[in-house]
Scaffold this motif. Sequence first.
Motif: not given
Length: 535
Positions: A516-517, A520-521, A523
């Motif tokens: 998930e990280t 998110t990074q 996008g």
Amino acid sequence: MSQSQSTYEYQVGGSLNGDAPSYVTRKADLDFYGALKAGHFCYLLNSRQMGKSSLRVRTMKRLQAEGIVCVFIDLMGIGTQDVTSEKWYAGIFYTLVRGFELTSKIQWRSWWREQQELLTPVQRLSLFIEEILLVEIKQKIVIFVDEIDQVLSQKFSLDDFFGLIRYCHDQRDTYTDYQRLTFALLGVAKPSDLIQNKAQTPFTIGQAIQLQGFEFDEVQPLINGLKEQFANPEAVIKDILYWTGGQPFLTQKLCQLVIHADKITKKQANTEMVAQIIQDCLVENWEVYDEPEHLRTIRDRIIRNEQKAVQLLGLYEKIFHQGGITADGSAEQMELRLSGLVVEKQGQLKVYNLIYRAVFDNNWIEKNLKQLRPYADDIAAWIASGGQDQSYLLQGSQLQDTLTWTLGKCLCNEDYQFLVASQTLAKQQTEQLLEATEQASQLLASARSKAKQEVQKRRISWGWIPLITLTVTLPILLLRWGGLLQGLEWFMLDQFFRWRPLEPSDSLIAIVTIDETDLTQVGQWPIPDGILAKA
């Protein structure tokens, strides 16, 4: 030592002339002369140096004095080297022409060649006898043929020659002229040797003249030569005859040695003197000092023929040890008699005399048999055991080699008995080996049969196999279908993976983790390949 001189000379070797002082007249002189004078065909066949030639010379002289025309043919003079049948008969023909003094009556060379185209040599000789000899010579005729054993050495058959002599004899019943013609044959041979072709009639004509050794009542001419030096010459000659057995050559030679002996030797008693002379001059080193040759002639007659040597030596060995054997007139006995070593006396074949016995003794016999026999030691030991000890019999390759050696040879009875015993033993051993092999084969077959039976007993019957298969397989299938075995299967699979060794990492493979990280990074999703490549 000085030797005594004597004006008397004995004849040692060769033929004595008709008036030789040492000539001994024997019964054979009267028989030979009387038979030939009466026109009988005669043959005088005996061993060498028995006085045949001297008897022939004496008889010819007496017959010629009676007006009988005699001619002598010496076959030794014709020879054997490079002699053809044509040359041999031509030699006989020329001897007759010259001997009967017919060279002025016939051109012998041209006559012989003129008949050559149509007639064989023996036919020409027969024609000469009938048309020339019996026509030109009106008196009685005697033809002496000496050394007839020479015909045995020719490379061609001379059966026809003796057939011609028989023909002349048979013609007497038809043509009276042939009654004036007589033949006398002399030599070292058997009558059966003269015509060897078995398809022809054997030579059975003529009167056999028996030529014996000297007897005491015949040897007065020899005594005369001893009178000059011995007070009792009769006693000396008796001692000489005791040793020689009357053998003519040895008797003459020993008389010669005695009268030329030194004075010291002659001082001994007669018996000791003769014995010493024999030992010193005849027996000791006889092969070196046998001159003129006599003992060597006997030796060679026995051992020169390898095909018969063992047989003759074996026969002589028996006579030597037994003192004599029954004379049966067999071919081997006749051959041994022609050597001169043995003589027939009162139906027994015995060693001729003590000198021969001393020279050709047991050591000489064994030495020569050992040289001739490849199995000499074995047969000697076998005979010594009375033919009982089989360990001395020949076996294997030695037996085979010996049998090959015997091919073409005549052996004595002991040799044949020894070889037969060896072959019998070899046959028995072979039969025993075959029997043992057969027994072993039977035992092996029996063992195989028993083993097969035992296997058959222990083998599971084919009918039980389906039942055993169902008994084992059905429980396993039931457990599998009920799931009772699944946990065990997974456990075992996991265990196999654990036991599997770790494999090294491949540098060409990279594992990228996304969480998930990371989303998110960045996008966005999916993440572009360029960003993944930088990772």
